[in-house]
Structures are given as C-alpha cells and as structure tokens.
Motif scaffolding. Structure first.
Motif, PDB file in Angstrom:
ATOM      1  N   SER A 622       0.828  -1.197   0.000  1.00  0.00           N
ATOM      2  CA  SER A 622       0.000   0.000   0.000  1.00  0.00           C
ATOM      3  C   SER A 622       0.865   1.251   0.000  1.00  0.00           C
ATOM      4  N   TYR A 634      -3.021  -3.294   4.049  1.00  0.00           N
ATOM      5  CA  TYR A 634      -4.408  -3.589   3.677  1.00  0.00           C
ATOM      6  C   TYR A 634      -5.028  -4.627   4.610  1.00  0.00           C
ATOM      7  N   SER A 651      -4.901   4.499   2.695  1.00  0.00           N
ATOM      8  CA  SER A 651      -4.025   4.498   1.538  1.00  0.00           C
ATOM      9  C   SER A 651      -4.797   4.964   0.318  1.00  0.00           C
ATOM     10  N   PRO A 654      -4.147   1.388  -2.816  1.00  0.00           N
ATOM     11  CA  PRO A 654      -4.048   0.223  -1.934  1.00  0.00           C
ATOM     12  C   PRO A 654      -3.283  -0.942  -2.553  1.00  0.00           C
ATOM     13  N   PHE A 655      -2.981  -1.891  -1.720  1.00  0.00           N
ATOM     14  CA  PHE A 655      -2.361  -3.142  -2.136  1.00  0.00           C
ATOM     15  C   PHE A 655      -3.158  -3.768  -3.288  1.00  0.00           C
ATOM     16  N   SER A 767      -8.211  -5.252  -6.896  1.00  0.00           N
ATOM     17  CA  SER A 767      -7.296  -4.780  -5.866  1.00  0.00           C
ATOM     18  C   SER A 767      -7.918  -5.100  -4.524  1.00  0.00           C
ATOM     19  N   ARG A 769      -9.027  -3.080  -2.525  1.00  0.00           N
ATOM     20  CA  ARG A 769     -10.137  -2.136  -2.342  1.00  0.00           C
ATOM     21  C   ARG A 769     -11.245  -2.351  -3.367  1.00  0.00           C
TER      22      ARG A 769
END
Length: 801
Positions: A622, A634, A651, A654-655, A767, A769
C-alpha cells in the motif's frame, strides 16, 4: 586428490557411495581444528596466482592476527563473495577461485573443497552480471512463473562462475515503508511473498538443488522498532507466525530451500542468532528444514559487541552454534574461538559435529567433491535471453496509479515533451541496493555507463527534437565513498548521532529552468524518487531508513513548480519505497510507480509511456497517505484505524491496485463448492472477466477472504488466490479457483495453525479495495482442527475458457 570409486580409497572419496556414509567416514577422520574450519568463511581478495589477500573491515572482518596460510591449512567451509568482494573480470575471478579451490583440494590433509557464496537478489552482485529489477518489481508483476524464470537465469549465471550458494531471496514482509530494506522485499502480504519466494527459490536451485537459495532474514526483520535497521522487534507469537513466518514456512516446505539466514535483531530480547526455539525447534523439528543455517554478516560478533548477551567471541560462537547455526559469515572472528568455548564447557563436540555434518552433507549433495573447479571459458552473465528477461520484468512491474487520458503519449501528432527530474538521466536511479554498481559507491567506484536511462530511451523513440531535458534538482549532488554509517561507526554517546555529513541536496536554483521547460511543452514528465545506497550512502537501502514519506530533498518543490505551469504533468517515481506527492496526487495528469526497474528499466518505461507496451503491474504494498498513517497495510485488523477513525489512516493507492490502458468487467460468479468439511475440504468457484476496452491488456485477478467470527481478532481481508491473465479486446475468459480449507487457518495460543468452522466472506476483485464479486463460504464442522505439518498452502487458479 581426485575422487575415485575404487574400494581402495576412503569411503568419502567414492562418488557412488550414499551421502550419509561419506559424511560419517569423513567426519570420523577430522580433527577438531578441521571441523571448526568447516564452520566459518573467509573474506578474501582472491588472486589467480594464489597470492590471496585479506579483505578487512572494521564492521565485518577485522585482522585477527592469524596468518592466512595458517588459517587455511585446516580447510575452509565457505569463501565469501569471491567475485563480488571487489571489481574483477569474471573470467579472472573464476581462475582465482579455482586457485583457492586447488589449495583446499590438493594441499590440505583431507582435501575438502570450499563452497562459494555470492549475493544474487537482483542478479549476481558481480561485475558484468545482468542487473535485474528489485524484489518489489518482482512482486509487482504478480507473475510467479516469470519470477521463477528470473531465479532460473540467476542460478544459471551462478553456476557458470562456481557459485554454490546465493544469499537470496528476502522473505521479510514489508509492514512499514520507512524501513530502508523495503526495496528488497516482495511486499506487504505474506501469501504473495511466499508464492513469489517459492518460484524464485525453485528457479534458482533447479531440480538438483546444486545452488542453494538462502531465505532471509529469519524472522520479522521488517517489523523493527520505528522501521530502523537492526532495531528490536515487538510482535506477538500469533502475528509472528501468521504474517512473518508464513513465507519462510512455504519456501521451506514447498520449494525445499537449501539455506536460511537469521536476522540481526532481537525479538522480545532474544537475538535471532541465539534463538534455539526459532532455529532448531521451529525450523528443523517442526518444519523439517534439512539445509544450512548461515549467519548474517557479523551477526555472531554483534552478540557481544552490540546486543550484550555474550561476554566475548567464544561465548558468542557457542550461543549461536548451540542455537542451530551451521556457518559463520562473512569471516571467522567468532568461530575460531570454538575450541576455547569447548574447553570452557560452553559447547559440546557433539553440537559441533552436528553442524559439520550438515555442512559436509551440503557439499556432497551439490556435487562439490566431484566437480570442485569451474571452466573460466564458460562464464555466462549477459546473454540476450537474460537481458530480454530483465526487460520483461521491468515492463510487467511498472504500476500506473493515475491517468486522466494523457497516456499513452499521442502517436498521431508531434508532441513536445519536457523530461524533467533528478532520476530521468541517472542510470543508478534504476538500480536496487543489492546491485553491483550501487555497492561500488561505497568504495568510490562507479560502473553504470552501459545502462540506457529513461531520457535516452524517450529520445530514441520520440526523436531528439521532440524531447527537451531539464534536471530541475538533484537528490544527492555527488555519489561518493566514505559516506556510509556502518554498524558500530556511531558511538553510544548521543553527541555523535548528528556527526554525519548531510548528503541530500537542498539546492533549488535549477527549478525555475525546469518550470520554464514545462511551460513550453505539451506534456511534462517528471522523474523523481530516491537513490539506493548502503548505510546512508543513498536515500533507501540497507541502513538507509527514513522518518518521512515526503520525497527526499527538494523534489516536491520541483513537482509543485511544474504542476503550477498548467502543463499536463506525468510523475514517474522510481526507488525502493512509495512516497507521497505533497497533495498533488489529484492535480497531476498521471502517476507511475516503477520501483527500481533494473538496467532495462529506461527502455521499458519509454515503451509504456508511448503505448508501445501496456501497463500491467499491481502494487505489492500500500501507499500510505502519510508517514503519520504508518504502519498501514491492507490486511489490518478493524480497530487499527482507532476510534474514531484517524483521519490520516489509510491508503490512496491500496495493495493490489494498478490501472491499464483498457478496462475489465467481472461477472458470472458460480459457487461450485461453497460449503466444505473442515477436515479436508476445498472451496471451488468460477467467474468471468471481460476486456471491455479497445486494446489487449493483462488483468490481475485477486481473491480475498475474511473470517466473520473467530476466537481471536482477524484481519479485515486476506489474499488467498491470484492470477494474471491476458485478455484481448471484447474477449471474455472464465477462471476456476480451488481454495483449500487449510488456507483459512490462523495461529492459536499453542503456536499451532488451526481452522475453525464458520462463515467467511469471499471477495473477488482487481485490488484489495476494488471488489467486484462477493459471496459466502462455509466451513462445516463441530470442532476446531489443528493442521498437520504438510498442510495445503496454495490455491489453484486456472483459465477454463
């Protein structure tokens, strides 16, 4: 002393005999001095004429007063970085290594050959070897098969120079990007780290495991206090096992890793190099590890010079070898005192014999007794295949974070491009810390002239007249020797803490010219980031930690000035950690995170910016909104943001995030097996992904799971499956996922991995998110299950049509 199969020769010299018999025969013939000689390395500047010289450093291998011939007459376990210690032509380096090997095989009583190790995280760290991208780049590809090929290529190059052990990969799970060694990691998720590590290890070692991979740093080195190098680690046993130990467990059990390196720090006051619970009970007894445990450089010495848990070198050696260590690296400062420790009763000869047995077994297993020498004419370090592979990784790992339509650069009309920034024309800015040219900075040497920079590559593709260049500012005005602050350089007296010269440039006089160049252009591309360098010879890397996520030096002022011109601005960030843009994230036209893309990174970035290739990388970690949000990952637990939720937490990127030049749509989730037994069940489901854009692209499919109710607090989501798929425009693929119930485990108070019955949220997306499909998975059972040693660690994702 050639090996024979004739029964007249000792058993250990008969190639056809079982390894255990050869080891037992040889061990029985050894004196205590010959045994101890196998338990350490020597750091030398080798010479083909046999006139080898010590490589001494205050921080690493001090002069012990023992003549070299005296030290070597009993044999030697390993030689440290024979081609990487100093700049040497590879063929001459191999000849010098052969000279040392000949001395060991033909001039010592038992003729035990010596193992050679080199650094190899981003390629062999020697002159002329291929300069691959960083580990963050490896992870950003989300392509384990590709990274397996990288490991295979590095292993091939290692064999060609007589290297038997590579000190890679790094399995530290990044949890705080302020840590300088973040660039060496595969990111913040333990499963992604483990999957990538397994591919790299299998590739490097090959089916014969005749080059040993070294898993480091065992364990939780990246969780250091304040993200400071060598600092203590404060994690509980559950977090230690679930986050930091999982990748090591995967690489030991699934990839059969040949070596493990303990970390410098202490965990709850116990230095890793003296932690028998970790090195013996967990690693060897619980996981079944059968390889070598090798010390990190100087770490045994630090037990009495820094940690203060050993009274002298003999005590430090005894504690380490009692804990499970097999070889002291890079030199011999403490292992030479094992006879003293033996006389004191601090260590037994049985413990020494056990370590020597493991060292000898490794030497027999890799075929070293049969093939101690290397052909200098077969050195292979810069093949077209290797360079193409480095190029491929650089292309697949660049992450497009933002794009308002300015990219790809217009190809149907001539644009004037302003290329700006301190990293645009700096070849070293493309390289990670464990590459040979970066290590040379410490000694005052520089060797990166053959690397094509982004500026050069863009001029080649767009034409000299279309590209104007202004540096704008420097990160470090001059890369020079003498800058590093090595361990032990700073005394305990706090007055010394600010004695180091400040390297980072604060000059802003070039920014005005850069802004003017942007004002006169159609598009401005600003290249910023950091510079890898050991122990504060750079702004990121080992010992180069930070207390901020603001760009080093005056780079933010440069971005501000260029954005203020109103010219569409593309920011390309390279380096070993993510940085913020000081609030300009919503004003730039595009933003790219390229990490350290290696010697082919300049060409790859130019191809991506101009649309000759498509962006496909995804973030392996992230990008926290600020240093005040750190640590942010995350897979945090729900209350990590505090109550009320801290405004700075979170973030922006994000990751798992990353854009492409096309778009994808998810649909048709089909739960084939959504309720499975806790004993041996496997969840199975399928779904479709369609390319709804106008050009081909790669999508990285990510599968996350959340435990709704557990006996301990659990993360908000955890990655459990991934796949990278290429999809043509308007085409649709279907993917089928098989997810073992074992992978829903966590650690209990006993330190065992368990699975509990209950409901789990299934989340499928692009992702951590951006979740597009959701469902519920159910683990059926009446009692908690404790996993067996060989539990199912990986999921399977396949394209079915």
């Amino acid at each position: 002393m050639a090996l024979q199969d004739n029964s007249e020769f000792p058993v250990y010299r008969r190639a056809h005999m079982p390894t255990d018999a050869r080891v037992a025969d040889l061990l029985a013939r050894m004196t205590i001095d010959e045994k101890i000689a196998q338990l350490h390395a020597v750091w030398l500047k080798l010479s083909a004429d046999g006139q080898h010289a010590w490589r001494t450093e205050d921080f690493a291998q001090r002069d012990t007063g023992v003549p070299l011939d005296t030290l070597l007459r009993h044999g030697l376990g390993q030689v440290t970085r024979p081609l990487g210690t100093h700049t040497v032509d590879p063929q001459e380096g191999v000849k010098a290594l052969n000279a040392l090997q000949r001395q060991m095989v033909e001039e010592t009583r038992l003729g035990i050959p010596v193992m050679s190790h080199e650094e190899c995280l981003v390629g062999l760290m020697i002159k002329d070897a291929t300069l691959f991208p960083s580990s963050l780049n490896y992870a950003a590809t989300w392509n384990p098969a590709l990274i397996g090929r990288v490991g295979e290529m590095i292993g091939k190059q290692a064999r060609s120079i007589g290297c038997h052990q590579g000190l890679a990969p790094v399995l530290d799970v990044s949890r705080d990007p302020r840590w300088g060694r973040t660039e060496e990691t595969f990111g913040e998720d333990p499963y992604l780290v483990g999957v990538m590590a397994c591919s790299y290890v299998k590739g490097l070692q090959g089916e014969r495991r005749d080059v040993l991979a070294t898993l480091k740093h065992f364990v939780a080195h990246s969780a250091s206090e304040g993200a400071r190098n060598h600092a203590p680690v404060h994690v509980g046993p559950r977090e230690l096992n679930d986050i930091y130990m999982l990748p090591f467990e995967m690489a030991v059990k699934l990839a059969h890793a040949g070596s493990v390196m303990p970390a410098y720090h202490d965990i709850d006051g116990v230095p890793c190099h003296t932690n028998r619970d970790l090195l013996h009970h967990v690693l060897r007894e619980k996981w079944g590890f059968d390889g070598l445990i090798v010390a990190d450089y100087v770490a045994v010495n630090l037990l009495y010079t820094h940690h203060g848990v050993a009274r002298d070198a003999a005590d430090a050696a005894a504690q380490s070898f009692n804990a499970g260590l097999d070889i002291e690296l890079p030199g011999h400062e403490c292992a030479l005192h094992l006879k003293e420790a033996l006389a004191r009763g601090d260590i037994s000869e049985a413990t020494i014999d056990a370590a020597v047995t493991r060292v000898l077994r490794a030497k027999f297993d890799i075929g070293l007794f049969e093939h101690p020498y290397v052909d200098p004419d077969r050195v292979d370090l810069r093949s077209h295949a290797a360079l193409d592979l480095a190029h491929e990784v650089a292309r697949e790992s660049a992450v497009l974070l933002r794009n308002d339509g300015v990219l790809p650069l217009a190809g149907d009309r001539q644009q004037k491009i302003a290329v700006i920034g301190p990293t645009a024309d700096d070849p070293l800015a493309l390289l990670a810390g464990y590459s040979f040219p970066v290590h040379l900075i410490v000694s005052g040497e520089q060797s990166a002239s053959s690397i094509t920079t982004p500026l050069q590559a863009l001029r080649h593709l767009l034409g000299e007249t279309s590209v104007v260049y202004e540096k704008g500012c420097a990160i470090i005005e001059e890369r020079r020797a003498g800058a590093p602050v090595f361990p032990g350089d700073v005394a305990l007296d706090t007055r010394d803490l600010n004695a180091r010269d400040e390297l980072i440039s604060t000059d802003t006089f070039r920014i005005a010219n850069a802004a003017q160049a942007a004002r006169e252009a159609d598009v401005a591309i600003v290249f910023v980031g950091d510079l890898s360098g050991l122990f504060q010879s750079g702004t990121v890397g080992e010992g180069s930690d930070t207390d901020t996520l603001a760009l080093p030096g005056v780079q933010q002022a440069l971005i501000d000035a260029v954005v203020a011109t109103g010219t569409p601005t593309v920011v390309v960030m390279t380096g070993g950690r993510p940085y913020n843009l000081g609030g300009q994230e919503d004003r730039v036209a595009a933003q790219i995170m390229a990490f350290a893309p290696g010697e082919k990174g300049g060409e790859a970035l130019a191809e991506l910016l101009t649309g000759r290739a498509s962006f496909s990388g995804r973030l392996p970690l992230s990008v926290p909104t600020s240093a005040g949000a750190v640590p942010y990952v995350y897979n945090h637990r729900l209350k990590s943001a505090g109550t009320p939720v801290a405004r700075h937490f979170g973030s922006r990127y994000p990751f798992g995030f990353g854009l492409t030049y096309t778009r994808f749509a998810y649909s048709d989730l089909n739960l084939i097996a959504s309720e499975v037994p806790i004993a041996d069940g496997t969840f199975e489901f399928s779904f479709g992904v369609e390319n709804v854009g106008t050009r081909s692209g790669d999508e990285v499919v990510q599968v996350y799971v959340r435990d709704r109710l557990a006996s301990t607090s659990r993360p908000v989501k955890e990655l459990k499956a991934l796949a990278r798929v290429t999809i043509e425009p308007h085409a649709k693929v279907h993917l089928r996922v098989r997810l073992p119930v074992d992978m829903l485990n966590f650690t209990d108070a006993r330190g065992e991995r368990i699975v509990e019955p209950g409901e789990f949220d299934l989340m499928i997306g692009s992702s951590s998110r951006d979740i597009h499909l959701n469902a519920t998975l159910v683990v059926k059972g009446t009692a908690t299950r404790t996993l067996e040693r060989d539990w199912r660690m990986v999921s399977d994702v396949r394209v079915t049509g």
